[in-house]
Design a protein around this motif. Structure first.
Motif, PDB file in Angstrom:
ATOM      1  N   UNK A  39      59.487 -89.332 -24.031  1.00 53.07           N
ATOM      2  CA  UNK A  39      59.728 -87.764 -24.035  1.00 53.07           C
ATOM      3  C   UNK A  39      60.898 -87.732 -22.773  1.00 53.07           C
ATOM      4  N   UNK A  40      60.367 -88.624 -21.979  1.00 53.42           N
ATOM      5  CA  UNK A  40      61.337 -88.583 -20.583  1.00 53.42           C
ATOM      6  C   UNK A  40      62.442 -89.463 -21.805  1.00 53.42           C
ATOM      7  N   UNK A  41      62.555 -90.476 -22.003  1.00 49.90           N
ATOM      8  CA  UNK A  41      63.488 -91.340 -23.022  1.00 49.90           C
ATOM      9  C   UNK A  41      64.692 -90.377 -23.536  1.00 49.90           C
ATOM     10  N   UNK A  42      63.956 -89.211 -24.484  1.00 47.92           N
ATOM     11  CA  UNK A  42      64.552 -88.301 -25.339  1.00 47.92           C
ATOM     12  C   UNK A  42      65.403 -86.955 -23.806  1.00 47.92           C
ATOM     13  N   UNK A  43      64.701 -86.837 -22.575  1.00 52.62           N
ATOM     14  CA  UNK A  43      65.543 -86.220 -21.838  1.00 52.62           C
ATOM     15  C   UNK A  43      66.834 -87.174 -20.738  1.00 52.62           C
ATOM     16  N   UNK A  47      71.219 -85.868 -22.024  1.00 51.21           N
ATOM     17  CA  UNK A  47      72.318 -85.693 -20.553  1.00 51.21           C
ATOM     18  C   UNK A  47      72.997 -85.526 -21.059  1.00 51.21           C
ATOM     19  N   UNK A  48      73.795 -85.890 -22.252  1.00 50.36           N
ATOM     20  CA  UNK A  48      75.303 -85.669 -22.734  1.00 50.36           C
ATOM     21  C   UNK A  48      75.036 -84.865 -24.771  1.00 50.36           C
ATOM     22  N   UNK A  49      75.725 -84.255 -24.697  1.00 47.77           N
ATOM     23  CA  UNK A  49      75.371 -82.590 -25.810  1.00 47.77           C
ATOM     24  C   UNK A  49      75.206 -83.554 -27.000  1.00 47.77           C
ATOM     25  N   UNK A  50      75.155 -84.170 -28.184  1.00 46.58           N
ATOM     26  CA  UNK A  50      74.524 -84.440 -29.025  1.00 46.58           C
ATOM     27  C   UNK A  50      75.790 -84.051 -30.059  1.00 46.58           C
ATOM     28  N   UNK A  51      75.956 -85.365 -30.865  1.00 49.71           N
ATOM     29  CA  UNK A  51      77.033 -84.288 -32.037  1.00 49.71           C
ATOM     30  C   UNK A  51      76.993 -83.641 -32.540  1.00 49.71           C
ATOM     31  N   UNK A 256      76.906 -90.401 -26.516  1.00 49.78           N
ATOM     32  CA  UNK A 256      76.826 -89.354 -27.287  1.00 49.78           C
ATOM     33  C   UNK A 256      76.288 -90.163 -28.690  1.00 49.78           C
ATOM     34  N   UNK A 257      75.174 -88.893 -28.954  1.00 49.60           N
ATOM     35  CA  UNK A 257      74.223 -89.545 -30.078  1.00 49.60           C
ATOM     36  C   UNK A 257      74.519 -88.296 -31.162  1.00 49.60           C
ATOM     37  N   UNK A 258      73.484 -88.618 -32.581  1.00 48.49           N
ATOM     38  CA  UNK A 258      73.091 -87.981 -33.165  1.00 48.49           C
ATOM     39  C   UNK A 258      72.191 -87.202 -32.748  1.00 48.49           C
ATOM     40  N   UNK A 259      72.070 -85.799 -33.414  1.00 48.83           N
ATOM     41  CA  UNK A 259      70.866 -84.583 -32.814  1.00 48.83           C
ATOM     42  C   UNK A 259      69.647 -85.307 -33.189  1.00 48.83           C
ATOM     43  N   UNK A 260      69.030 -86.555 -34.247  1.00 46.18           N
ATOM     44  CA  UNK A 260      68.009 -86.914 -34.190  1.00 46.18           C
ATOM     45  C   UNK A 260      66.781 -87.778 -32.788  1.00 46.18           C
ATOM     46  N   UNK A 261      68.624 -88.481 -32.077  1.00 41.37           N
ATOM     47  CA  UNK A 261      68.252 -88.935 -31.229  1.00 41.37           C
ATOM     48  C   UNK A 261      67.899 -87.933 -29.999  1.00 41.37           C
ATOM     49  N   UNK A 262      67.853 -87.183 -29.764  1.00 38.36           N
ATOM     50  CA  UNK A 262      67.097 -85.869 -29.406  1.00 38.36           C
ATOM     51  C   UNK A 262      66.067 -86.157 -28.585  1.00 38.36           C
TER      52      UNK A 262
END
Length: 411
Positions: A39-43, A47-51, A256-262
């Protein structure tokens, strides 16, 4: 479509390497830290918005995944028409494989790019400038590798490589030859690296992975894959656990990553796969590139028009073979194939080394030579057996043959 030249040159390349290093090193996070750390990794990553509207195919848990890593100077929220990329790396994680397969796609690859109802022939990196990662993935999946499905996208922006390399304690690198350029004399950045196995930190590592002055994009891609492999081999799970917060912080602010990695579930799905692949070797799949000549710029009314692009092409059948090699898991040899049943004498069931009549044991001389080097910052290895009648040589004892420089070599 307006094609945007990359004024940054090879600068962008280093950030994709940093992203690949982070992904390769994330293995132990979920294996030992548990759900709260995920969960902390997801936070941190958020820090940068998802693609937005990322063009990815989410894989089922436990299935193989293909990650597209892009190095760019794009900032989240800015228009892509001001952005450039020159590094595109595909990483294949497969639980049934004993290797992590890596394939670099040339930035200069000639492709057909759809835009506004038309199709334009241009270099692959132009797809990113025209439509970001989503158009880039569309071109890769439709024009380059028709069977490709990208499961995750990691787009690393213009800052962070130096901090990332320094955060992992730098990387021991096999510098294969002298790298030199003076920025005052050319349009390329300065570099001055002597050949040899050496520890490269931020600025030196940067100059090594970005170098393109006397070779080409294909050679640089191979050098980048080597750097990823060296970093992964040298940075173990214990170091990752100790520095995971710092590494994820750097990654989260510069990628910046795809939303699933958030999402926690998306990270668990990927991290578990990476954790399973932690001990796997990097397998480099070469792209079957054919370098095309650059046509001279024609002259019209005493004025030169822009130079014809220097494209990279590939035979479609060779591209398909490279893609299949990338997708195919590497099988682990069976014990029967690895050694004779009942073999004895060495760990892990391996057969003892053959005893050739021309080889003799001489560990004492090797041990003495290693001790004579004094304290060094890397392990020293020597053969257990040497040819009968020969001996180790050392500059300390003066018994090494004198090398004669070949014509044209560096002094």
């Amino acid at each position: 479509m307006r094609l945007i030249p990359s004024s940054r040159g090879g600068l962008i390349a280093r950030f994709a390497i940093g992203a690949a290093i982070v992904i390769m090193l994330t293995a132990a996070t979920t294996a030992v830290a548990g759900l709260l750390q995920v969960k902390q990794a997801a936070v941190e990553i958020s820090a940068t918005p998802a693609i937005p509207h990322a063009r990815v195919t989410i894989a089922d848990p436990g299935n193989p995944q293909t990650i597209l890593i892009v190095g760019s100077d794009h900032r989240a929220g800015a228009p892509f028409r001001t952005a450039n990329t020159d590094t595109m790396i595909l990483v294949r994680l497969d639980p049934s494989s004993s290797t992590i397969n890596v394939l670099s796609v040339p930035r200069d690859l000639q492709v057909d790019i759809p835009e506004r109802g038309t199709v334009v022939t241009a270099k692959l990196n132009s797809a990113y400038s025209a439509g970001g990662t989503n158009l880039l993935v569309k071109v890769l999946e439709q024009d380059v590798f028709p069977e490709l499905q990208v499961n995750h996208i990691v787009d690393v922006n213009f800052s962070g490589f130096d901090a990332l390399v320094n955060a992992i304690g730098c990387v021991y690198t096999d510098v294969d030859h002298r790298y030199y350029n003076n920025t005052n004399l050319t349009d390329y950045s300065s570099i001055d690296l002597q050949p040899g196995y050496q520890k490269l930190c931020g600025p030196e590592a940067l100059s090594f992975v970005r170098f393109r002055h006397t070779d080409n994009d294909i050679v640089r891609n191979a050098r980048q894959q080597d750097f990823i492999r060296w970093a992964k081999d040298q940075y173990g799970p214990a170091q990752l656990i100790a520095n995971r917060d710092k590494l994820l912080g750097i990654f989260g602010h510069h990628a910046q990553t795809d939303p699933d990695l958030h999402k926690t579930d998306g990270l668990i799905n990927l991290f578990n796969l990476v954790a399973f692949s932690a001990g796997h070797a990097i397998k480099q799949i070469p792209f079957p590139a054919v370098l095309q000549p650059c046509a001279p710029a024609p002259r019209v009314a005493n004025r030169s028009t822009p130079q014809t692009p220097c494209y990279v092409t590939a035979d479609p059948a060779a591209e398909e073979r490279a893609f299949q090699a990338f997708m195919t898991p590497t099988k682990t040899p069976t014990k029967a194939a690895a050694g004779t049943a009942g073999s004895t004498g060495t760990p892990n069931g391996a057969s003892p080394p053959p005893k050739a009549p021309s080889l003799i044991g001489d560990r004492g001389d090797g041990t003495a030579q290693a001790a004579a080097l004094g304290p060094v910052a890397m392990p020293v290895y020597f053969p257990r057996r040497i040819a009968a009648g020969s001996a180790y040589c050392s500059g300390l004892t003066g018994n090494c043959p004198v090398e004669t420089a070949s014509p044209g070599s560096y002094p």
